[in-house]
Design a protein around this motif. Structure first.
Motif, PDB file in Angstrom:
ATOM      1  N   SER A  34     -34.336  19.145  47.200  1.00 27.90           N
ATOM      2  CA  SER A  34     -33.780  19.896  48.328  1.00 27.90           C
ATOM      3  C   SER A  34     -34.661  21.092  48.640  1.00 27.90           C
ATOM      4  O   SER A  34     -35.116  21.787  47.733  1.00 27.90           O
ATOM      5  CB  SER A  34     -32.380  20.409  47.986  1.00 27.90           C
ATOM      6  OG  SER A  34     -31.508  19.345  47.734  1.00 27.90           O
ATOM      7  N   ILE A  35     -34.867  21.334  49.909  1.00 33.53           N
ATOM      8  CA  ILE A  35     -35.564  22.536  50.352  1.00 33.53           C
ATOM      9  C   ILE A  35     -34.486  23.592  50.560  1.00 33.53           C
ATOM     10  O   ILE A  35     -33.645  23.471  51.446  1.00 33.53           O
ATOM     11  CB  ILE A  35     -36.345  22.295  51.657  1.00 33.53           C
ATOM     12  CG1 ILE A  35     -37.295  21.106  51.520  1.00 33.53           C
ATOM     13  CG2 ILE A  35     -37.088  23.549  52.076  1.00 33.53           C
ATOM     14  CD1 ILE A  35     -38.353  21.244  50.474  1.00 33.53           C
ATOM     15  N   VAL A  36     -34.488  24.611  49.708  1.00 33.12           N
ATOM     16  CA  VAL A  36     -33.426  25.617  49.735  1.00 33.12           C
ATOM     17  C   VAL A  36     -33.710  26.681  50.785  1.00 33.12           C
ATOM     18  O   VAL A  36     -32.827  27.048  51.565  1.00 33.12           O
ATOM     19  CB  VAL A  36     -33.263  26.262  48.341  1.00 33.12           C
ATOM     20  CG1 VAL A  36     -32.212  27.350  48.361  1.00 33.12           C
ATOM     21  CG2 VAL A  36     -32.917  25.204  47.306  1.00 33.12           C
ATOM     22  N   ALA A  37     -34.942  27.187  50.810  1.00 37.02           N
ATOM     23  CA  ALA A  37     -35.290  28.257  51.751  1.00 37.02           C
ATOM     24  C   ALA A  37     -36.790  28.258  52.004  1.00 37.02           C
ATOM     25  O   ALA A  37     -37.558  27.745  51.190  1.00 37.02           O
ATOM     26  CB  ALA A  37     -34.852  29.608  51.207  1.00 37.02           C
ATOM     27  N   VAL A  38     -37.164  28.846  53.126  1.00 38.25           N
ATOM     28  CA  VAL A  38     -38.573  29.035  53.469  1.00 38.25           C
ATOM     29  C   VAL A  38     -38.735  30.482  53.908  1.00 38.25           C
ATOM     30  O   VAL A  38     -37.947  30.985  54.718  1.00 38.25           O
ATOM     31  CB  VAL A  38     -39.017  28.086  54.607  1.00 38.25           C
ATOM     32  CG1 VAL A  38     -40.430  28.399  55.047  1.00 38.25           C
ATOM     33  CG2 VAL A  38     -38.895  26.648  54.179  1.00 38.25           C
ATOM     34  N   VAL A  51     -37.843  25.160  46.356  1.00 36.46           N
ATOM     35  CA  VAL A  51     -37.483  23.755  46.184  1.00 36.46           C
ATOM     36  C   VAL A  51     -36.549  23.625  44.989  1.00 36.46           C
ATOM     37  O   VAL A  51     -36.823  24.157  43.916  1.00 36.46           O
ATOM     38  CB  VAL A  51     -38.749  22.896  45.944  1.00 36.46           C
ATOM     39  CG1 VAL A  51     -38.379  21.447  45.759  1.00 36.46           C
ATOM     40  CG2 VAL A  51     -39.716  23.057  47.089  1.00 36.46           C
ATOM     41  N   SER A  52     -35.467  22.902  45.173  1.00 34.37           N
ATOM     42  CA  SER A  52     -34.534  22.618  44.091  1.00 34.37           C
ATOM     43  C   SER A  52     -34.615  21.133  43.754  1.00 34.37           C
ATOM     44  O   SER A  52     -34.545  20.287  44.642  1.00 34.37           O
ATOM     45  CB  SER A  52     -33.106  22.982  44.505  1.00 34.37           C
ATOM     46  OG  SER A  52     -32.217  22.663  43.472  1.00 34.37           O
ATOM     47  N   SER A  97     -31.025  27.448  41.807  1.00 29.57           N
ATOM     48  CA  SER A  97     -29.697  27.894  42.210  1.00 29.57           C
ATOM     49  C   SER A  97     -28.701  26.746  42.323  1.00 29.57           C
ATOM     50  O   SER A  97     -27.538  26.897  41.953  1.00 29.57           O
ATOM     51  CB  SER A  97     -29.764  28.669  43.519  1.00 29.57           C
ATOM     52  OG  SER A  97     -30.262  27.850  44.544  1.00 29.57           O
ATOM     53  N   ILE A  98     -29.128  25.580  42.812  1.00 29.86           N
ATOM     54  CA  ILE A  98     -28.204  24.448  42.943  1.00 29.86           C
ATOM     55  C   ILE A  98     -27.821  23.926  41.562  1.00 29.86           C
ATOM     56  O   ILE A  98     -26.643  23.652  41.297  1.00 29.86           O
ATOM     57  CB  ILE A  98     -28.826  23.341  43.812  1.00 29.86           C
ATOM     58  CG1 ILE A  98     -28.972  23.845  45.252  1.00 29.86           C
ATOM     59  CG2 ILE A  98     -27.977  22.075  43.778  1.00 29.86           C
ATOM     60  CD1 ILE A  98     -29.652  22.882  46.181  1.00 29.86           C
ATOM     61  N   HIS A 103     -23.854  23.668  37.155  1.00 31.88           N
ATOM     62  CA  HIS A 103     -23.512  23.999  35.766  1.00 31.88           C
ATOM     63  C   HIS A 103     -22.263  24.882  35.710  1.00 31.88           C
ATOM     64  O   HIS A 103     -21.358  24.643  34.896  1.00 31.88           O
ATOM     65  CB  HIS A 103     -24.702  24.705  35.099  1.00 31.88           C
ATOM     66  CG  HIS A 103     -24.412  25.230  33.735  1.00 31.88           C
ATOM     67  ND1 HIS A 103     -24.231  24.389  32.654  1.00 31.88           N
ATOM     68  CD2 HIS A 103     -24.258  26.494  33.275  1.00 31.88           C
ATOM     69  CE1 HIS A 103     -23.981  25.129  31.576  1.00 31.88           C
ATOM     70  NE2 HIS A 103     -23.992  26.401  31.940  1.00 31.88           N
ATOM     71  N   MET A 104     -22.208  25.888  36.558  1.00 27.66           N
ATOM     72  CA  MET A 104     -21.032  26.773  36.583  1.00 27.66           C
ATOM     73  C   MET A 104     -19.784  25.995  37.008  1.00 27.66           C
ATOM     74  O   MET A 104     -18.695  26.225  36.461  1.00 27.66           O
ATOM     75  CB  MET A 104     -21.272  27.948  37.545  1.00 27.66           C
ATOM     76  CG  MET A 104     -22.330  28.913  37.067  1.00 27.66           C
ATOM     77  SD  MET A 104     -21.981  29.614  35.445  1.00 27.66           S
ATOM     78  CE  MET A 104     -20.597  30.632  35.794  1.00 27.66           C
TER      79      MET A 104
END
Length: 117
Positions: A34-38, A51-52, A97-98, A103-104
């Motif tokens: 997944s592309i989280v942010a740019v 990248v996640s 983060s994902i 996990h949480m």
């Protein structure tokens, strides 16, 4: 602080990167990327891509190395689709983060299960 134009360019790059990465045919790529942010610089020389990768640490490393190897191809594709004056050089960074959120979620679910018993 990024302006409206900068935010719009970041989102367009993120959207195009998502479709390009899904179509990459590299055996080093893990299943869920997944592309989280740019975050592109103001002059659009560089863009940091978060990248996640859902998988093990080894899969994450191999996916990042595959993305770095394909960065020239990806940059060319983005340049053709977005028609920017300069296409930024892509710098891929791991974003956990994902995986941390999953996990949480599992931990909360386990606690809720124990409370029900």
């Amino acid at each position: 602080m990024a302006g409206f134009r900068q935010d719009r360019i970041n989102e367009e790059i993120k959207r195009e990167l998502g479709s390009i990465v899904r179509n990459l045919k590299d055996p080093r790529m893990a299943g869920m990327v997944s592309i989280v942010a740019v975050e592109a610089t103001r002059d659009l020389r560089y863009a940091k891509v978060h990248v996640s990768v859902l998988g093990s640490e080894e899969e994450e490393k191999s996916t990042l190395s595959a993305l770095k190897a394909a960065s020239g191809f990806i940059r060319r594709e983005i340049g053709a689709k977005l028609q920017l004056r300069t296409t930024p050089e892509l710098i891929f960074k791991a974003d956990r983060s994902i995986a941390y959120g999953a996990h949480m979620n599992r931990l909360i679910h386990d606690v809720m299960q124990k409370n029900e018993e």
